[in-house]
Design a protein around this motif. Structure first.
Motif, short mmCIF file in Angstrom:
data_model
loop_
_atom_site.label_atom_id
_atom_site.label_comp_id
_atom_site.label_asym_id
_atom_site.label_seq_id
_atom_site.Cartn_x
_atom_site.Cartn_y
_atom_site.Cartn_z
N ARG A 1 0.82 -1.21 0.00
CA ARG A 1 0.00 0.00 0.00
C ARG A 1 0.86 1.27 0.00
O ARG A 1 0.62 2.19 -0.81
CB ARG A 1 -0.94 -0.01 1.23
CG ARG A 1 -1.80 1.25 1.37
CD ARG A 1 -2.85 1.30 0.29
NE ARG A 1 -3.56 2.57 0.28
CZ ARG A 1 -4.59 2.87 1.08
NH1 ARG A 1 -5.01 1.98 1.98
NH2 ARG A 1 -5.20 4.03 0.97
N GLU B 1 0.89 4.07 -3.12
CA GLU B 1 0.62 5.49 -2.89
C GLU B 1 1.79 6.35 -3.34
O GLU B 1 1.61 7.44 -3.88
CB GLU B 1 0.31 5.73 -1.41
CG GLU B 1 -0.98 5.09 -0.93
CD GLU B 1 -2.17 5.49 -1.77
OE1 GLU B 1 -2.29 6.69 -2.12
OE2 GLU B 1 -2.98 4.61 -2.13
N ARG C 1 1.73 6.39 -7.04
CA ARG C 1 0.61 7.21 -7.52
C ARG C 1 1.06 8.65 -7.74
O ARG C 1 0.66 9.32 -8.69
CB ARG C 1 -0.54 7.13 -6.53
CG ARG C 1 -1.90 7.46 -7.13
CD ARG C 1 -2.98 7.50 -6.06
NE ARG C 1 -3.08 6.28 -5.31
CZ ARG C 1 -3.70 5.18 -5.70
NH1 ARG C 1 -4.29 5.17 -6.89
NH2 ARG C 1 -3.75 4.11 -4.94
N THR D 1 -7.89 2.28 -7.00
CA THR D 1 -8.06 3.65 -6.54
C THR D 1 -7.80 3.71 -5.04
O THR D 1 -7.78 2.70 -4.35
CB THR D 1 -9.48 4.14 -6.85
OG1 THR D 1 -10.42 3.31 -6.14
CG2 THR D 1 -9.77 4.06 -8.34
N ALA D 2 -7.63 4.92 -4.53
CA ALA D 2 -7.37 5.09 -3.11
C ALA D 2 -8.54 4.55 -2.27
O ALA D 2 -8.33 3.96 -1.20
CB ALA D 2 -7.11 6.56 -2.80
N CYS E 1 -8.38 0.73 -2.23
CA CYS E 1 -7.27 0.27 -1.39
C CYS E 1 -7.62 0.37 0.10
O CYS E 1 -7.12 -0.44 0.90
CB CYS E 1 -6.01 1.09 -1.70
SG CYS E 1 -5.27 0.75 -3.30
N ASP E 2 -8.48 1.31 0.45
CA ASP E 2 -8.87 1.45 1.85
C ASP E 2 -9.64 0.24 2.35
O ASP E 2 -9.55 -0.12 3.54
CB ASP E 2 -9.72 2.71 2.04
CG ASP E 2 -8.90 3.99 1.88
OD1 ASP E 2 -7.67 3.91 2.04
OD2 ASP E 2 -9.49 5.04 1.56
#
Length: 892
Positions: A173, A177, A180, A501-502, A505-506
Motif C-alpha cells: 500500500r 501510494e 501514484r 483507486t485510493a 485500497c482502503d
C-alpha cells in the motif's frame, strides 16, 4: 483383442462392443489416476468421443474400479511413507505413529467409498468430487489462510493471512501510494494533457521515420564481459596510447611502494599488443583549451572508421565508451587460466580425471613461467594477503626470492583454481589502488570525455527527432514517455480484477479477510455437510480461492489474482504505463511466421485454388500487420531510449523518479507462494525487448509496401539465430554510461524510500533485492566521480540512520524471525556499500550499530567496529558491471 475389433459391428459403423469400451475406459481412467495432475483431462476427453462412450463412463462398472484404483494408490503411498518413517525412527531410537491418510483427498475418498455415492450420483461423480475437492482441501491444508509455512521450505513461517495483511499494510500500500504521486499527471490540466499526447504522437512519427531512414541501423552495444581478450586489449591499448600522447612513455604508472612500480606506460602498451597479437593504433583529435593555469592539450579519441568529423559518421560506427574498470577486470579474467574452460575446450571429453588434471597443471605452469616478474610478484602478494590469510589450508609464499623458483605447483593450482571471479577481482583491485592517483584521474577523465563525445554524436544524429520548438527538458520528457510505454498484456497474462483507486485500497484488507474467512468456512462445511460437498458450486468456489491468492499450479486455469498482494504493484504499473495498441505476442507471432513459411514457401506451392489464394493473402496481411505493429513499437522505444541518453541530465526531478521507479521497483520479486515470480517482475519483463540483441535484431517494417514487408519478415525469420543470450540487460544501454547527478539523486531517494521508514515491516526480500540493484549504480558513481561521492554518502547516511532507529529501544524478543532476517540483510547491504565507496564520514553513524539492540541483533561473526573502520578508510573498491547481473557481495 485385435480379432475382437474385427467384429461385424465395426463394418456397420456402430463402433466397438460395449465390453471393449468398458475395458478401454477403465484403462484410460486408471492412467488418469496415475497422472491426475497432468494438463490433459482424460475423463473430459473420453466423454467427448461419442454419446455411447459418455453414457458408459457414467456407469458404476467403469467408475467404481476407477475409485478403487485411486484409493489403492493412496493406500500404497501411505504404506511406503509409514515404512520409511518407522525405519528412520528406529535408527534414531524414537517412537513413530503410523499415519492413516496420505492427504486430505485420501481421507475424503476413503470416507465416500464407505457410504458410496448418494442417490442420483455415480461413482464417476464420486471420483471427481474426491479428486477436485480433495485437492482443494490439500491446498487449504498447506497454503490456507491460517496455516504457517513449513520452516524447512520457507524462512518466512507466517501464515497467508499474516503475510498478506502485513505486506499490504506496510509494503504494498505505501508503495502504490508513492507510485501514484510518481506516475500521475494530475499536475497539469486536460488541455496540457491533450497537447502532450499530441506531441508524443508526433515524436513517435519522427522516431519511426528516423528508424526507416536509409542507412539507419540500430546502435547496438556489446557488453565488455562478452568481448574476447583481443578486443579488450585493443580498447585498453587505445586508452593507453591516448595517455601516451600527453605523457612520456617512461613516466611512472604506479606508486613507488607498489610491486609494479618498475612498470612503465610503454611496458603496458607492449603487453596489450602482445595479447591482441598485432599493433594497436588510435586516431586522436587535438584541441587546445585555455585555463587559468595556462593552455592545456586535450586529446579526443575518434573511432577508426572516422577520419572526418563525427557528424559525418554513421551512428552504428560509434564505439560505446567502456568503463576502465570493466576493461581491467574482464581482461584479467580472460587472460588468467580457467580450469573449467580448459576442461571443456579439451577435444577429448572422455579423458580421465588424471589426464585432465595433468593438462591443467601443464597450463598453469606454462602461464607462470611466461609471466613477467612484476606480474608474478603481484600474484604472490595478493595470494598472501587475500588467500593465505582467509583459507586455513593455504600457506603463505615467500616474496624475497625469484618467484619462478619458489612457488610450488599446489599453490599455483590453488591460485588459479579459486572461484572464477574472486582472485582475479582481488588482483584487479590491487592494480587499481596502486596506480598513481593523478594517472587514475586522467583515465577516468578520458572516459568521461569519450562519453561526452559519444553523447554529442548521438544528439547530432537524432537532431531531426527532437522538437526544435521545445526545450531539451520537454524533449527528454516526451522521449521518456515513449520509452516507458509498455504494451498491453495478452489474454494469457493474469490480471488483477479489482480497482486500485485510493478508495478501493482502503477496503482491500476487509475484503481479503472476508474471502479468507469464507475459504475456511467452506472447507469446514465440506467435511461435515454432504449437501455442501456435492454442490457443484462448492468445487468452483473452492478452486477460485486457490486462484485469487496466487496458489495455482496450472497455467491453463484462468488466474484472477484478486488478493495476490505482490501482484498489485505490477498491476498498478501496467495500468499507468501500458500502451494503447496491443502488440502481438512474440512466441505466437514467431510460430505463425514459421507455419506460413512451411505452408507456402518450403512446400513450393506453385498452384493454388482461388479460395486457397485468398486464405494465403489474408494470412499474409495478418502477419504483415502484426509485424508492423511489433517492429514499430520496438523501434520507437529503442530509438527513444538511445535519443534520451544525451538528454538524461535535462530530465526533471519528477521524470527522474519515473525512470528509476519503472526500471527498479519490480525487477526482482520474491514470493512465498507458488505463483511464478517472473509474472510479477514488471521491470525485468517489460524492457527486455528493447535490447535488439535479445530479439535477434528484428527488422523495421517499411509500412508502405505489403509485399516488401512480407519478404523482409520471411528473410529475417530464416536468418535469425534461435540461441538467445538472456544475460544482456537494458542496463547496458540506458544506464550504461556515466550517470548524471539528477539520476543518481533519484536512485538515492529510491534506496531510502524503499528501506525502513519507521516500521520493521517496511522491508521484505523483494524490496531489498531491488534496492541492491540501485546501490550498484551508486557505487559505480563514487569511483567514476570521486569528487561528488558525497551525494551518495548523504543518502547512505539517511538509510543507515533509518535502519538503526527502527530497532533502537525495541526489545530483541519482540522481533520476529522474518523481521530480524530482513533487518540483518539490509544492514549487511548498507555496510558493504560503505566499505566499497570508502564512506569515512559515515563511521560515526555506523558506530551506533555496536550499541544496544542493534548490537544484540547482529550475528556473532559480524565484523567488529575497529576492523570496519580500517576497511572503510582504505581506498575505493573498483567493481565491474558483472555485478549488475549477478549479485556477488564482498565478505565483511
Amino acid at each position: 483383442m485385435a480379432e475382437e475389433l474385427q467384429h461385424e459391428d465395426l463394418a456397420q459403423g456402430q463402433g466397438p462392443p460395449e465390453l471393449v469400451i468398458k475395458l478401454a475406459l477403465q484403462y484410460l481412467t486408471w492412467k488418469e489416476v496415475l497422472h491426475r495432475h497432468s494438463s490433459k483431462d482424460v475423463l473430459l476427453s473420453v466423454s467427448t468421443v461419442c454419446k455411447q462412450w459418455k453414457q458408459l463412463l457414467e456407469t458404476d462398472e467403469v467408475g467404481r474400479p476407477l475409485c478403487l484404483n485411486l484409493l489403492k494408490s493412496y493406500d500404497d503411498l501411505i504404506a511406503i511413507r509409514n515404512q520409511n518413517g518407522r525405519a528412520r525412527a528406529e535408527e534414531r531410537g524414537e517412537d513413530f505413529q503410523d499415519e492413516v491418510y496420505y492427504y486430505k483427498s485420501h481421507e475424503l475418498l476413503a470416507r465416500l467409498m464407505k457410504t458410496g455415492p448418494p442417490r442420483g450420483r455415480s461413482y464417476k461423480d464420486l471420483f471427481e468430487v474426491s479428486v477436485r475437492i480433495g485437492e482443494a482441501m490439500d491446498t487449504h491444508g498447506f497454503d490456507g489462510p491460517d496455516v504457517p509455512q513449513r520452516p524447512s521450505l520457507e524462512s518466512d513461517a507466517r501464515s497467508l493471512r499474516e503475510a498478506s495483511i502485513q505486506d499490504y499494510r506496510w509494503i504494498v500500500r505505501p508503495t502504490i501510494e508513492r507510485l501514484r504521486h510518481v506516475f500521475d499527471n494530475n499536475d497539469c490540466d486536460d488541455n496540457s494533457k491533450k497537447e502532450r499526447l499530441k506531441d508524443v504522437a508526433e515524436m513517435r512519427k519522427r522516431l519511426l521515420h528516423h528508424a526507416r531512414g536509409d542507412g539507419r541501423t540500430i546502435l547496438l552495444r556489446k557488453n565488455a564481459i562478452h568481448m574476447e581478450k583481443e578486443e579488450l586489449a585493443e580498447v585498453a591499448g587505445r586508452t593507453m596510447l591516448t595517455l601516451a600522447a600527453s605523457k612520456d612513455l617512461d613516466n611512472r604508472v604506479f606508486v613507488p611502494s607498489s610491486i609494479l612500480s618498475c612498470v612503465s606506460l610503454e611496458n603496458i602498451i607492449e603487453g596489450l599488443e602482445t595479447i591482441k597479437g598485432s599493433e594497436i593504433a588510435v586516431q586522436l583529435l587535438l584541441q587546445l583549451k585555455k585555463t587559468t593555469a595556462g593552455t592545456k592539450r586535450k586529446f579526443i579519441y575518434l573511432p577508426s572508421k572516422s577520419e572526418k568529423k563525427l557528424l559525418g559518421m554513421r551512428i552504428d560506427e560509434l564505439c560505446w565508451p567502456v568503463n576502465p574498470v570493466d576493461l581491467m577486470n574482464f581482461l584479467l579474467r580472460k587472460i588468467f587460466p580457467n580450469k573449467d574452460l580448459v576442461i571443456w575446450d579439451d577435444d577429448d571429453f572422455d579423458a580421465s580425471e588424471e589426464s585432465q588434471e595433468k593438462r591443467w597443471c601443464d597450463i598453469v605452469s606454462k602461464y607462470w613461467l611466461e609471466a613477467s616478474e612484476p606480474i608474478r610478484q603481484l600474484i604472490v602478494t595478493v595470494y598472501n594477503n587475500e588467500v593465505a590469510t582467509r583459507f586455513s589450508d593455504a600457506d603463505s609464499l615467500p616474496v624475497d626470492t625469484p618467484t619462478s623458483e619458489v612457488v610450488p605447483l599446489d599453490a599455483l593450482k590453488l591460485i588459479f583454481g579459486l572461484p572464477y571471479t574472486y582472485f582475479r577481482e582481488k588482483v584487479a583491485n590491487k592494480i587499481w589502488r596502486d596506480i598513481e592517483p593523478s594517472l587514475r584521474h586522467q583515465i577516468f577523465e578520458m572516459y568521461h570525455r569519450q562519453t561526452e563525445t559519444f553523447c554529442e554524436a548521438i544528439q547530432e544524429e537524432y537532431q531531426s527527432v527532437y522538437s526544435e520548438t521545445c526545450s531539451l527538458e520537454y524533449n527528454a520528457k516526451l522521449l521518456l514517455d515513449i520509452f516507458l510505454d509498455v504494451p498491453l498484456r495478452h489474454d494469457d497474462r493474469p490480471r488483477f480484477p479489482g480497482s486500485l483507486t485510493a478508495e478501493a485500497c482502503d477496503t482491500f484488507v476487509e475484503r481479503m479477510e472476508e474471502a479468507m474467512n469464507r475459504w475456511n468456512e467452506l472447507i469446514d462445511l465440506s467435511k461435515t455437510d454432504d449437501e455442501v460437498l456435492w454442490d457443484p458450486q462448492t468445487i468452483a468456489e473452492l478452486e477460485s480461492f486457490d486462484l485469487m491468492f496466487g496458489h495455482t499450479r496450472s497455467r491453463e486455469r484462468q488466474c484472477t489474482l484478486e488478493f495476490c498482494v505482490p501482484q498489485m504493484v505490477t498491476e498498478f504499473l501496467y495500468r499507468n504505463l501500458s500502451h494503447e495498441q496491443e502488440i502481438p505476442k512474440r512466441e505466437e507471432f514467431t510460430k505463425a511466421v514459421e507455419k506460413f513459411g512451411a505452408d507456402y514457401i518450403r512446400s513450393n506451392a506453385m498452384t493454388l485454388s482461388y479460395s486457397e489464394s485468398v486464405e494465403r493473402d489474408n494470412r499474409a496481411m495478418c502477419l504483415v500487420n502484426d509485424f508492423r505493429a511489433l517492429s514499430s513499437h520496438i523501434y520507437e522505444r529503442h530509438h527513444a531510449m538511445i535519443a534520451l541518453l544525451p538528454l538524461l541530465p535535462h530530465l526533471s526531478v519528477h521524470d527522474c523518479k519515473r525512470l528509476v521507479n519503472a526500471l527498479f521497483i519490480q525487477r526482482d520479486v520474491h514470493h512465498r507462494n507458488k505463483w511464478e515470480s517472473s509474472r510479477c517482475a514488471f521491470s525485468n519483463y517489460e524492457f527486455r525487448d528493447l535490447d535488439m540483441r535479445f530479439i535477434n535484431k528484428i527488422p523495421c517494417a517499411r509500412g508502405d509496401d505489403t509485399a516488401a514487408d512480407l519478404i523482409l519478415l520471411l528473410k529475417w525469420h530464416q536468418e535469425r539465430n534461435v540461441d538467445l543470450d538472456n544475460s544482456y540487460e537494458i542496463f547496458d544501454y540506458i544506464l550504461g554510461v556515466p550517470l548524471p547527478e539528477n539520476i543518481i539523486s533519484s536512485m538515492g531517494e529510491f534506496m531510502v524510500e524503499n528501506l525502513y521508514q519507521g516500521n520493521l515491516n517496511n522491508v521484505n526480500k523483494t524490496k531489498t533485492s531491488n534496492v541492491r540493484r540501485v546501490t550498484l549504480f551508486l557505487r559505480r558513481f563514487c569511483y567514476e566521480r570521486p569528487e561528488r561521492a558525497h551525494i551518495v554518502w548523504d543518502y547512505m547516511r539517511e538509510a543507515i540512520q533509518n535502519a538503526i532507529a527502527v530497532v533502537e529501544g525495541v526489545p530483541e524478543i519482540e522481533l520476529g524471525p522474518v523481521q530480524r532476517a530482513n533487518w540483518i540483510e539490509v544492514i549487511y547491504l548498507l555496510v558493504i556499500r560503505c566499505v566499497e565507496i570508502s564512506a569515512k564520514r559515515l563511521l560515526s553513524h555506523l558506530r551506533r550499530l555496536y550499541q544496544g539492540t542493534p548490537l544484540a541483533l547482529l550475528p556473532e561473526n559480524f565484523v567488529g567496529f575497529r576492523t570496519l573502520a580500517e576497511r572503510i578508510k582504505q581506498p575505493l573498491i573498483f567493481n565491474d558491471t558483472l555485478y549488475y547481473h549477478y549479485f556477488q557481495e564482498h565478505e565483511l
